[in-house]
Scaffold this motif. Structure first.
Motif, mmCIF file in Angstrom:
data_model
loop_
_atom_site.group_PDB
_atom_site.id
_atom_site.type_symbol
_atom_site.label_atom_id
_atom_site.label_comp_id
_atom_site.label_asym_id
_atom_site.label_seq_id
_atom_site.Cartn_x
_atom_site.Cartn_y
_atom_site.Cartn_z
ATOM 1 N N ALA A 29 0.828 -1.204 0.000
ATOM 2 C CA ALA A 29 0.000 0.000 0.000
ATOM 3 C C ALA A 29 0.863 1.254 0.000
ATOM 4 O O ALA A 29 0.522 2.257 -0.640
ATOM 5 C CB ALA A 29 -0.932 -0.010 1.203
ATOM 6 N N HIS A 30 2.005 1.216 0.686
ATOM 7 C CA HIS A 30 2.915 2.360 0.716
ATOM 8 C C HIS A 30 3.485 2.627 -0.680
ATOM 9 O O HIS A 30 3.535 3.778 -1.122
ATOM 10 C CB HIS A 30 4.040 2.094 1.718
ATOM 11 C CG HIS A 30 4.988 3.234 1.869
ATOM 12 N ND1 HIS A 30 4.626 4.417 2.466
ATOM 13 C CD2 HIS A 30 6.279 3.391 1.487
ATOM 14 C CE1 HIS A 30 5.653 5.244 2.462
ATOM 15 N NE2 HIS A 30 6.674 4.639 1.878
ATOM 16 N N TRP A 34 2.705 6.047 -3.296
ATOM 17 C CA TRP A 34 3.669 6.924 -3.934
ATOM 18 C C TRP A 34 3.638 6.839 -5.457
ATOM 19 O O TRP A 34 4.036 7.766 -6.146
ATOM 20 C CB TRP A 34 5.073 6.642 -3.409
ATOM 21 C CG TRP A 34 5.223 7.180 -2.024
ATOM 22 C CD1 TRP A 34 5.248 6.467 -0.865
ATOM 23 C CD2 TRP A 34 5.293 8.554 -1.647
ATOM 24 N NE1 TRP A 34 5.337 7.311 0.211
ATOM 25 C CE2 TRP A 34 5.379 8.603 -0.239
ATOM 26 C CE3 TRP A 34 5.306 9.756 -2.350
ATOM 27 C CZ2 TRP A 34 5.465 9.790 0.467
ATOM 28 C CZ3 TRP A 34 5.395 10.936 -1.639
ATOM 29 C CH2 TRP A 34 5.473 10.946 -0.247
ATOM 30 N N MET A 35 3.143 5.734 -5.991
ATOM 31 C CA MET A 35 3.077 5.580 -7.441
ATOM 32 C C MET A 35 1.855 6.294 -8.023
ATOM 33 O O MET A 35 1.945 6.911 -9.082
ATOM 34 C CB MET A 35 3.073 4.098 -7.819
ATOM 35 C CG MET A 35 4.430 3.465 -7.557
ATOM 36 S SD MET A 35 4.535 1.666 -7.619
ATOM 37 C CE MET A 35 3.699 1.205 -9.059
ATOM 38 N N THR A 36 0.713 6.229 -7.326
ATOM 39 C CA THR A 36 -0.515 6.807 -7.881
ATOM 40 C C THR A 36 -0.837 8.184 -7.331
ATOM 41 O O THR A 36 -1.434 9.001 -8.024
ATOM 42 C CB THR A 36 -1.713 5.878 -7.622
ATOM 43 O OG1 THR A 36 -1.890 5.738 -6.219
ATOM 44 C CG2 THR A 36 -1.506 4.529 -8.267
ATOM 45 N N MET A 37 -0.484 8.444 -6.075
ATOM 46 C CA MET A 37 -0.719 9.730 -5.414
ATOM 47 C C MET A 37 -2.185 10.174 -5.487
ATOM 48 O O MET A 37 -2.486 11.328 -5.769
ATOM 49 C CB MET A 37 0.185 10.814 -5.998
ATOM 50 C CG MET A 37 1.658 10.588 -5.748
ATOM 51 S SD MET A 37 2.075 10.521 -4.015
ATOM 52 C CE MET A 37 2.269 12.244 -3.660
ATOM 53 N N LEU A 39 -6.054 10.184 -3.447
ATOM 54 C CA LEU A 39 -6.596 10.194 -2.097
ATOM 55 C C LEU A 39 -6.996 8.788 -1.664
ATOM 56 O O LEU A 39 -6.798 8.396 -0.510
ATOM 57 C CB LEU A 39 -7.798 11.146 -2.030
ATOM 58 C CG LEU A 39 -8.293 11.511 -0.648
ATOM 59 C CD1 LEU A 39 -7.182 12.128 0.181
ATOM 60 C CD2 LEU A 39 -9.465 12.462 -0.739
ATOM 61 N N GLU A 40 -7.527 8.011 -2.614
ATOM 62 C CA GLU A 40 -7.937 6.632 -2.311
ATOM 63 C C GLU A 40 -6.743 5.768 -1.897
ATOM 64 O O GLU A 40 -6.816 5.018 -0.928
ATOM 65 C CB GLU A 40 -8.623 6.024 -3.535
ATOM 66 C CG GLU A 40 -9.099 4.610 -3.309
ATOM 67 C CD GLU A 40 -9.737 4.039 -4.563
ATOM 68 O OE1 GLU A 40 -9.181 3.056 -5.084
ATOM 69 O OE2 GLU A 40 -10.773 4.580 -4.990
ATOM 70 N N SER A 41 -5.639 5.890 -2.617
ATOM 71 C CA SER A 41 -4.453 5.085 -2.279
ATOM 72 C C SER A 41 -3.844 5.525 -0.944
ATOM 73 O O SER A 41 -3.315 4.703 -0.206
ATOM 74 C CB SER A 41 -3.420 5.133 -3.394
ATOM 75 O OG SER A 41 -2.906 6.439 -3.553
ATOM 76 N N MET A 42 -3.947 6.808 -0.650
ATOM 77 C CA MET A 42 -3.447 7.290 0.640
ATOM 78 C C MET A 42 -4.291 6.745 1.786
ATOM 79 O O MET A 42 -3.769 6.371 2.833
ATOM 80 C CB MET A 42 -3.431 8.817 0.671
ATOM 81 C CG MET A 42 -2.395 9.424 -0.234
ATOM 82 S SD MET A 42 -2.484 11.217 -0.179
ATOM 83 C CE MET A 42 -1.329 11.636 -1.457
ATOM 84 N N LYS A 43 -5.618 6.691 1.575
ATOM 85 C CA LYS A 43 -6.506 6.117 2.590
ATOM 86 C C LYS A 43 -6.222 4.629 2.771
ATOM 87 O O LYS A 43 -6.182 4.136 3.902
ATOM 88 C CB LYS A 43 -7.965 6.333 2.177
ATOM 89 C CG LYS A 43 -8.959 5.628 3.068
ATOM 90 C CD LYS A 43 -9.878 6.571 3.748
ATOM 91 C CE LYS A 43 -10.961 5.880 4.532
ATOM 92 N NZ LYS A 43 -10.506 5.106 5.651
ATOM 93 N N GLU A 44 -6.005 3.911 1.664
ATOM 94 C CA GLU A 44 -5.663 2.483 1.743
ATOM 95 C C GLU A 44 -4.379 2.278 2.542
ATOM 96 O O GLU A 44 -4.281 1.360 3.340
ATOM 97 C CB GLU A 44 -5.509 1.896 0.347
ATOM 98 C CG GLU A 44 -6.797 1.665 -0.384
ATOM 99 C CD GLU A 44 -6.573 1.152 -1.797
ATOM 100 O OE1 GLU A 44 -5.462 0.641 -2.095
ATOM 101 O OE2 GLU A 44 -7.503 1.268 -2.606
ATOM 102 N N TYR A 45 -3.398 3.148 2.315
ATOM 103 C CA TYR A 45 -2.138 3.048 3.050
ATOM 104 C C TYR A 45 -2.358 3.292 4.540
ATOM 105 O O TYR A 45 -1.816 2.559 5.378
ATOM 106 C CB TYR A 45 -1.108 4.032 2.500
ATOM 107 C CG TYR A 45 0.127 4.114 3.360
ATOM 108 C CD1 TYR A 45 0.974 3.011 3.499
ATOM 109 C CD2 TYR A 45 0.439 5.263 4.064
ATOM 110 C CE1 TYR A 45 2.097 3.071 4.304
ATOM 111 C CE2 TYR A 45 1.553 5.334 4.868
ATOM 112 C CZ TYR A 45 2.378 4.231 4.991
ATOM 113 O OH TYR A 45 3.484 4.295 5.795
#
Length: 116
Positions: A29-30, A34-37, A39-45
């Motif tokens: 997830a980390h 950083w690859m997609t940047m 909001l959804e990926s940040m929440k997943e992380y």
């Protein structure tokens, strides 16, 4: 007599594997964050990080109980132990591991260990 959750070598191995899986999910997830940047990926992380931290704390507590049961560490009361115990019991139920309680002599666990 005080009772603690019994941690067998097999249970400890399963919990450590669970912790490793949680840590791997957090790392994936980390990287994705950083690859997609987005909001959804940040929440997943953030969710994966909480999941990993919880797993790490439970594995550490289970390791402590295992050492106490095998006489490698003297029994003592830890700061926040009730929360750790409840989280461990919840995780054992989630992993379908039977919960067995063992006795620890009451006079040997008088010291309270606080973090930091």
């Amino acid at each position: 007599m005080r009772q603690i959750v019994e941690i067998t070598p097999v249970t400890l191995r399963r919990l450590r594997n669970y912790g490793q899986v949680a840590e791997n999910k957090m790392k994936v997830a980390h990287k994705k964050q950083w690859m997609t940047m987005t909001l959804e990926s940040m929440k997943e992380y953030q969710d994966a990080l909480k999941y990993s931290d919880r797993a790490s704390a439970v594995v550490g507590y289970a390791s402590f109980l295992f050492r106490v049961q095998n006489g490698m560490t003297p029994p003592r009361i830890l700061y926040g132990e009730q929360l750790l115990r409840n989280t461990l019991v919840h995780l054992l139920k989630e992993l379908h591991i039977p919960i067995v309680l063992v006795d620890v002599p009451a006079d040997e666990h008088s010291a309270i260990v606080a973090p930091g």
